[in-house]
Design a protein around this motif. Structure first.
Motif, PDB file in Angstrom:
ATOM      1  N   GLY A 259       0.779  -1.236   0.000  1.00  0.00           N
ATOM      2  CA  GLY A 259       0.000   0.000   0.000  1.00  0.00           C
ATOM      3  C   GLY A 259       0.806   1.278   0.000  1.00  0.00           C
ATOM      4  N   TYR A 260       2.093   1.194  -0.357  1.00  0.00           N
ATOM      5  CA  TYR A 260       2.941   2.392  -0.392  1.00  0.00           C
ATOM      6  C   TYR A 260       3.341   2.691  -1.830  1.00  0.00           C
ATOM      7  CZ  TYR A 260       3.329   1.716   4.647  1.00  0.00           C
ATOM      8  OH  TYR A 260       3.050   1.567   5.974  1.00  0.00           O
ATOM      9  N   ASP A 261       2.933   3.843  -2.324  1.00  0.00           N
ATOM     10  CA  ASP A 261       3.288   4.239  -3.690  1.00  0.00           C
ATOM     11  C   ASP A 261       4.722   4.758  -3.766  1.00  0.00           C
ATOM     12  OD1 ASP A 261       0.796   3.578  -4.700  1.00  0.00           O
ATOM     13  OD2 ASP A 261      -0.051   5.536  -4.169  1.00  0.00           O
ATOM     14  N   ASP A 262       5.204   5.263  -2.636  1.00  0.00           N
ATOM     15  CA  ASP A 262       6.542   5.849  -2.601  1.00  0.00           C
ATOM     16  C   ASP A 262       7.517   4.851  -1.968  1.00  0.00           C
ATOM     17  OD1 ASP A 262       8.858   7.276  -2.106  1.00  0.00           O
ATOM     18  OD2 ASP A 262       7.817   9.094  -1.458  1.00  0.00           O
ATOM     19  N   GLU A 263       8.372   4.292  -2.797  1.00  0.00           N
ATOM     20  CA  GLU A 263       9.344   3.291  -2.326  1.00  0.00           C
ATOM     21  C   GLU A 263      10.266   3.867  -1.242  1.00  0.00           C
ATOM     22  OE1 GLU A 263      13.385   1.139  -4.037  1.00  0.00           O
ATOM     23  OE2 GLU A 263      12.016   2.131  -5.447  1.00  0.00           O
ATOM     24  N   HIS A 264      10.663   5.144  -1.401  1.00  0.00           N
ATOM     25  CA  HIS A 264      11.591   5.758  -0.447  1.00  0.00           C
ATOM     26  C   HIS A 264      10.917   5.984   0.909  1.00  0.00           C
ATOM     27  CE1 HIS A 264      14.441   6.137  -3.651  1.00  0.00           C
ATOM     28  NE2 HIS A 264      13.545   6.770  -4.390  1.00  0.00           N
ATOM     29  N   TYR A 265       9.639   6.372   0.880  1.00  0.00           N
ATOM     30  CA  TYR A 265       8.889   6.523   2.131  1.00  0.00           C
ATOM     31  C   TYR A 265       8.807   5.172   2.842  1.00  0.00           C
ATOM     32  CZ  TYR A 265       5.125   7.356   5.431  1.00  0.00           C
ATOM     33  OH  TYR A 265       4.389   7.440   6.588  1.00  0.00           O
ATOM     34  N   PHE A 266       8.490   4.132   2.070  1.00  0.00           N
ATOM     35  CA  PHE A 266       8.393   2.786   2.647  1.00  0.00           C
ATOM     36  C   PHE A 266       9.733   2.350   3.241  1.00  0.00           C
ATOM     37  CE2 PHE A 266       9.186  -1.776   2.047  1.00  0.00           C
ATOM     38  CZ  PHE A 266       8.260  -2.283   2.940  1.00  0.00           C
ATOM     39  N   SER A 267      10.824   2.600   2.528  1.00  0.00           N
ATOM     40  CA  SER A 267      12.152   2.206   3.022  1.00  0.00           C
ATOM     41  C   SER A 267      12.476   2.904   4.343  1.00  0.00           C
ATOM     42  CB  SER A 267      13.237   2.521   1.986  1.00  0.00           C
ATOM     43  OG  SER A 267      13.102   1.663   0.879  1.00  0.00           O
ATOM     44  N   ARG A 268      12.092   4.186   4.434  1.00  0.00           N
ATOM     45  CA  ARG A 268      12.315   4.925   5.697  1.00  0.00           C
ATOM     46  C   ARG A 268      11.468   4.339   6.819  1.00  0.00           C
ATOM     47  NH1 ARG A 268      12.202   9.423   2.262  1.00  0.00           N
ATOM     48  NH2 ARG A 268      10.086   9.982   2.932  1.00  0.00           N
ATOM     49  N   PHE A 269      10.213   4.034   6.501  1.00  0.00           N
ATOM     50  CA  PHE A 269       9.289   3.412   7.465  1.00  0.00           C
ATOM     51  C   PHE A 269       9.866   2.070   7.949  1.00  0.00           C
ATOM     52  CE2 PHE A 269       5.793   0.258   7.878  1.00  0.00           C
ATOM     53  CZ  PHE A 269       5.146   0.784   8.988  1.00  0.00           C
ATOM     54  N   PHE A 270      10.385   1.278   7.018  1.00  0.00           N
ATOM     55  CA  PHE A 270      10.961  -0.029   7.366  1.00  0.00           C
ATOM     56  C   PHE A 270      12.181   0.164   8.261  1.00  0.00           C
ATOM     57  CE2 PHE A 270      13.568  -3.780   6.910  1.00  0.00           C
ATOM     58  CZ  PHE A 270      12.661  -4.829   6.813  1.00  0.00           C
ATOM     59  N   LYS A 271      13.047   1.090   7.896  1.00  0.00           N
ATOM     60  CA  LYS A 271      14.276   1.302   8.676  1.00  0.00           C
ATOM     61  C   LYS A 271      13.965   1.821  10.073  1.00  0.00           C
ATOM     62  CE  LYS A 271      18.960   2.951   8.586  1.00  0.00           C
ATOM     63  NZ  LYS A 271      20.039   3.631   7.904  1.00  0.00           N
ATOM     64  N   THR A 272      12.968   2.676  10.185  1.00  0.00           N
ATOM     65  CA  THR A 272      12.560   3.196  11.500  1.00  0.00           C
ATOM     66  C   THR A 272      12.145   2.039  12.412  1.00  0.00           C
ATOM     67  OG1 THR A 272      11.807   5.270  10.541  1.00  0.00           O
ATOM     68  CG2 THR A 272      10.903   4.696  12.692  1.00  0.00           C
ATOM     69  N   ASN A 273      11.451   1.066  11.850  1.00  0.00           N
ATOM     70  CA  ASN A 273      10.916  -0.037  12.655  1.00  0.00           C
ATOM     71  C   ASN A 273      11.861  -1.233  12.778  1.00  0.00           C
ATOM     72  OD1 ASN A 273       7.898   0.496  13.408  1.00  0.00           O
ATOM     73  ND2 ASN A 273       8.178   1.335  11.376  1.00  0.00           N
ATOM     74  N   ALA A 274      12.683  -1.482  11.770  1.00  0.00           N
ATOM     75  CA  ALA A 274      13.570  -2.659  11.793  1.00  0.00           C
ATOM     76  C   ALA A 274      15.023  -2.289  12.055  1.00  0.00           C
ATOM     77  CB  ALA A 274      13.467  -3.413  10.471  1.00  0.00           C
ATOM     78  N   ASP A 275      15.329  -0.989  12.051  1.00  0.00           N
ATOM     79  CA  ASP A 275      16.675  -0.483  12.322  1.00  0.00           C
ATOM     80  C   ASP A 275      17.674  -0.748  11.192  1.00  0.00           C
ATOM     81  OD1 ASP A 275      18.011   1.090  14.255  1.00  0.00           O
ATOM     82  OD2 ASP A 275      19.279  -0.612  14.760  1.00  0.00           O
ATOM     83  N   VAL A 276      17.231  -1.408  10.141  1.00  0.00           N
ATOM     84  CA  VAL A 276      18.072  -1.606   8.952  1.00  0.00           C
ATOM     85  C   VAL A 276      17.205  -1.347   7.720  1.00  0.00           C
ATOM     86  CG1 VAL A 276      19.701  -3.293   9.887  1.00  0.00           C
ATOM     87  CG2 VAL A 276      17.533  -4.091   8.949  1.00  0.00           C
ATOM     88  N   SER A 277      17.841  -1.071   6.608  1.00  0.00           N
ATOM     89  CA  SER A 277      17.089  -0.859   5.373  1.00  0.00           C
ATOM     90  C   SER A 277      16.583  -2.199   4.852  1.00  0.00           C
ATOM     91  CB  SER A 277      17.991  -0.217   4.319  1.00  0.00           C
ATOM     92  OG  SER A 277      18.977  -1.164   3.914  1.00  0.00           O
ATOM     93  N   PRO A 278      15.552  -2.194   3.993  1.00  0.00           N
ATOM     94  CA  PRO A 278      15.078  -3.459   3.411  1.00  0.00           C
ATOM     95  C   PRO A 278      16.202  -4.237   2.719  1.00  0.00           C
ATOM     96  CG  PRO A 278      13.540  -1.689   2.916  1.00  0.00           C
ATOM     97  CD  PRO A 278      14.719  -1.047   3.553  1.00  0.00           C
ATOM     98  N   GLN A 279      17.092  -3.517   2.037  1.00  0.00           N
ATOM     99  CA  GLN A 279      18.177  -4.193   1.310  1.00  0.00           C
ATOM    100  C   GLN A 279      19.154  -4.865   2.274  1.00  0.00           C
ATOM    101  OE1 GLN A 279      17.762  -4.410  -1.979  1.00  0.00           O
ATOM    102  NE2 GLN A 279      19.376  -5.940  -1.852  1.00  0.00           N
ATOM    103  N   ILE A 280      19.518  -4.164   3.349  1.00  0.00           N
ATOM    104  CA  ILE A 280      20.443  -4.741   4.346  1.00  0.00           C
ATOM    105  C   ILE A 280      19.769  -5.933   5.036  1.00  0.00           C
ATOM    106  CG2 ILE A 280      21.668  -4.304   6.518  1.00  0.00           C
ATOM    107  CD1 ILE A 280      23.035  -2.970   4.200  1.00  0.00           C
ATOM    108  N   TYR A 281      18.471  -5.807   5.289  1.00  0.00           N
ATOM    109  CA  TYR A 281      17.750  -6.933   5.893  1.00  0.00           C
ATOM    110  C   TYR A 281      17.877  -8.169   5.005  1.00  0.00           C
ATOM    111  CZ  TYR A 281      14.124  -9.797   7.973  1.00  0.00           C
ATOM    112  OH  TYR A 281      13.459 -10.839   8.567  1.00  0.00           O
TER     113      TYR A 281
END
Length: 292
Positions: A259-281
């Motif tokens: 449900g996120y049209d903005d990939e960069h917004y989603f990546s920031r949201f993921f990093k805020t919650n998982a402490d790493v970027s989706p790619q590093i995860y």
């Protein structure tokens, strides 16, 4: 701690931890925030205290089994000195997502956003655990043929025993009759499960359940020990982690499906919650593409 209390297997392909089993006699391992790239099972055999996990705090007693997923933040604050046994295993060694049919622990033992991250261990389960742990220790010390397969078999027994026990305890709490509040909460859980990919705000769920946002927020905090926004965020992150591990979809594709049209917004949201970027995860937790 003597080396005889620590049993470790390293993945020869990348040098990362595959499996580790150790006894602990104080809280020095867990008294600071953990964000590990592997699954953790921590059996507290003595002592008690508080576990801080994700957005919540819970009290735990002696004979509790704590279970944490990769990059799930947690730390222990003890009131009575603790002792116990910990098992760490990397998804490359054994992935609960890929073996959900064999070991139904995903959503029960791990990744259950609605329940405290621990299971109360009965004496019967403790007997099984002790037997399995002894087998694991002897297996790690003898690098014989099919060592990994044998260890995975024992790990499965451990996980199945714990999952069944937690499921029984969850069923037991459900059978206690209560006011209409738990009914609303069950509806909330169902609503989040059905809509978390498209509805991200607390107000969406209040409107769906025909309850004021303030009342729903209070219920969520009282029963789940988390805000409604945190519950929704956790559920989205669990799905994102699953997709990152099990599929070769791009981060942009995963973001769009959630449900996120903005990939960069989603990546920031993921990093805020998982402490790493989706790619590093994806790079550190591994990539276990689901077999067709």
């Amino acid at each position: 701690m003597s080396s005889q209390n620590i049993f470790t297997l390293i993945n020869p392909q990348n040098g990362n931890l595959a499996f580790k089993l150790f006894s602990f006699y104080n809280n020095s391992h867990f008294d600071h925030l953990q964000r590990n790239n592997y699954f953790s099972l921590i059996w507290i055999t003595k002592g008690k205290g508080k576990v801080k996990a994700d957005f919540a705090e819970h009290h735990f007693e002696e004979n509790s089994l704590l279970a944490f997923s990769p990059y799930q933040p947690f730390m222990l604050c003890v009131s009575d000195p603790i002792e116990g046994i910990a098992i760490h295993f990397h998804p490359d060694f054994y992935c609960i997502h890929m073996h959900q049919k064999e070991v139904s622990c995903n959503g029960i033992l791990f990744n259950n956003v609605y329940e405290p991250p621990f299971t109360l261990i009965t004496e019967q389960a403790a007997e099984t655990f002790r037997m399995v742990l002894d087998q694991m220790k002897s297996e790690i010390q003898n690098a014989e043929l099919a060592q990994y397969e044998s260890l995975i078999s024992y790990l499965k027994i451990f996980l199945i025993t714990a999952s069944r026990l937690k499921n029984q305890q969850l069923q037991g709490t459900k059978s206690v009759p209560d006011s209409k509040e738990p009914f609303i909460l069950q509806n909330l859980k169902d609503a989040i499960e059905d809509n978390f990919k498209t509805k991200h705000s607390a107000g969406n769920y209040a409107a769906m359940l025909n309850i004021s946002p303030k009342a729903l927020a209070k219920l969520s905090k009282n029963y789940f020990n988390k805000t409604l926004t945190d519950l929704i965020a956790e559920r989205i992150i669990i799905e994102a982690k699953r997709e990152l591990y099990l599929t070769n979809k791009t981060v942009k594709e995963i973001a769009y499906e959630l449900g996120y049209d903005d990939e960069h917004y989603f990546s920031r949201f993921f990093k805020t919650n998982a402490d790493v970027s989706p790619q590093i995860y994806r790079e550190t937790v591994g990539f276990g593409k689901e077999e067709a």
